[in-house]
Design an enzyme around this catalytic site. Structure first.
Site, short mmCIF file in Angstrom:
data_model
loop_
_atom_site.label_atom_id
_atom_site.label_comp_id
_atom_site.label_asym_id
_atom_site.label_seq_id
_atom_site.Cartn_x
_atom_site.Cartn_y
_atom_site.Cartn_z
N ILE A 125 0.86 -1.18 0.00
CA ILE A 125 0.00 0.00 0.00
C ILE A 125 0.90 1.22 0.00
O ILE A 125 1.94 1.23 0.67
CB ILE A 125 -0.93 0.02 1.24
N ASP A 126 0.51 2.26 -0.73
CA ASP A 126 1.31 3.48 -0.81
C ASP A 126 1.63 4.04 0.59
O ASP A 126 0.85 3.91 1.53
CB ASP A 126 0.57 4.56 -1.60
N PHE A 127 2.77 4.71 0.67
CA PHE A 127 3.26 5.30 1.91
C PHE A 127 2.20 6.14 2.62
O PHE A 127 1.98 6.01 3.82
CB PHE A 127 4.49 6.17 1.59
#
Length: 301
Positions: A125-127
């Site tokens: 999952i994106d930062f």
């Protein structure tokens, strides 16, 4: 000393990736161990890119310091998988070795305190996006999850807050996405071009208040920044998303990270999932999403 004999299902994996996933090491730690001859394959040193073969004997002579386990929000766990809630502002994993604290590090540190082997990541999952992250606790479960994700039999639903009123209660966004790797930015195109990929997102508006919409998005494809760039292209950028939205608007709302959360995961498979078929039809979901409470208090998700 620790040692492993490579099984058929592990053959073909790179030596560096094997250790980073199996031990939860970052790349710099692995490279130091290899350089100081603390990693051996069949009694000798190999390159990081060495492809493991069935029957290979791996030995590690690394003495590791015990680190305190940082908190992990476990949503579901059994002998095969673990589902955790990733906070915004924390990397899912990092193979570059530049980051000392990732969610994978935290999960593996926790498992280590129990005397259990490290978990395997199956997606990320994106930062600046939070929510449900799945990890496999053994190689067999990893192979099944990898296959189910490729076949789109693990359904992921996201919640986001966007600018303005969406057209209709429900809808579908479809287009060609092209990623500029140098800029780390994705563009939505009307026609296919070399390197572009089809992206499809179904959405449902859950609430509308004071010029903002709470939207549930279901991914029918899994592309980089899919929801963020498709919503912006449709004229409804995510609140807090400087890359695809308005920095000025976001600062006015005092939001510095996109309000996007992977809040529900459903295992939409049957007996074809083999050892994980017992999860058929099961849904893992978050009971609380902070930005829903902040902007849409009282809304049931």
């Amino acid at each position: 000393m620790e040692e492993w004999i490579i099984k058929a299902g592990e053959a073909g994996r790179r030596l560096d990736i094997f250790f980073m996933e199996r031990k939860g090491w970052n790349r710099s730690f692995f490279m130091k161990a290899l350089r100081t001859k603390k990693i051996k394959v069949n009694g000798k040193k190999e390159e990081p890119s060495y492809r493991l073969q069935e029957g290979d004997l791996l030995r590690s002579f690394v003495l590791e310091e015990k680190k305190p386990a940082l908190p992990v929000d476990i949503l579901y766990e059994d002998e095969n998988i673990i589902a955790v809630n990733k906070p915004q502002g924390l990397l899912s994993l990092d193979v570059t070795g530049r980051t000392k604290d990732t969610l994978l590090d935290r999960v593996n540190a926790l498992l280590k305190t129990r005397g259990e082997p490290p978990a395997f990541p199956v997606h990320r999952i994106d930062f600046n996006t939070g929510g449900i992250l799945l990890l496999a606790k053994n190689e067999a479960a990893r192979n099944v999850l990898d296959r189910m994700i490729r076949e789109r039999k693990i359904e992921k639903s996201y919640l986001c807050v966007v600018e303005g009123a969406m057209p209709g209660k429900k809808g579908r966004l479809e287009g060609q996405l092209f990623k500029d790797a140098r800029k780390n930015r994705v563009y939505v195109l009307d026609h296919p071009v070399k390197g572009s990929k089809t992206a499809v997102t179904e959405y449902e508006v859950k609430a509308f208040r004071q010029g903002l919409s709470l939207v549930e998005c279901r991914l029918l494809t899994g592309r980089t920044h899919q929801i963020r760039c498709q919503m912006a292209h449709a004229g409804h950028p995510l609140l807090g998303d400087d890359k695809y939205g308005s920095k000025e608007w976001n600062r006015g709302k005092r939001e510095r990270r996109q309000l996007l959360c992977s809040y529900k995961t459903t295992f939409a498979f049957g007996k074809e999932a083999g050892i994980l078929s017992y999860l058929s039809g099961k849904t893992i979901r978050l009971s609380h999403v902070s930005f829903v409470e902040k902007y849409f208090k009282g809304t049931v998700i």
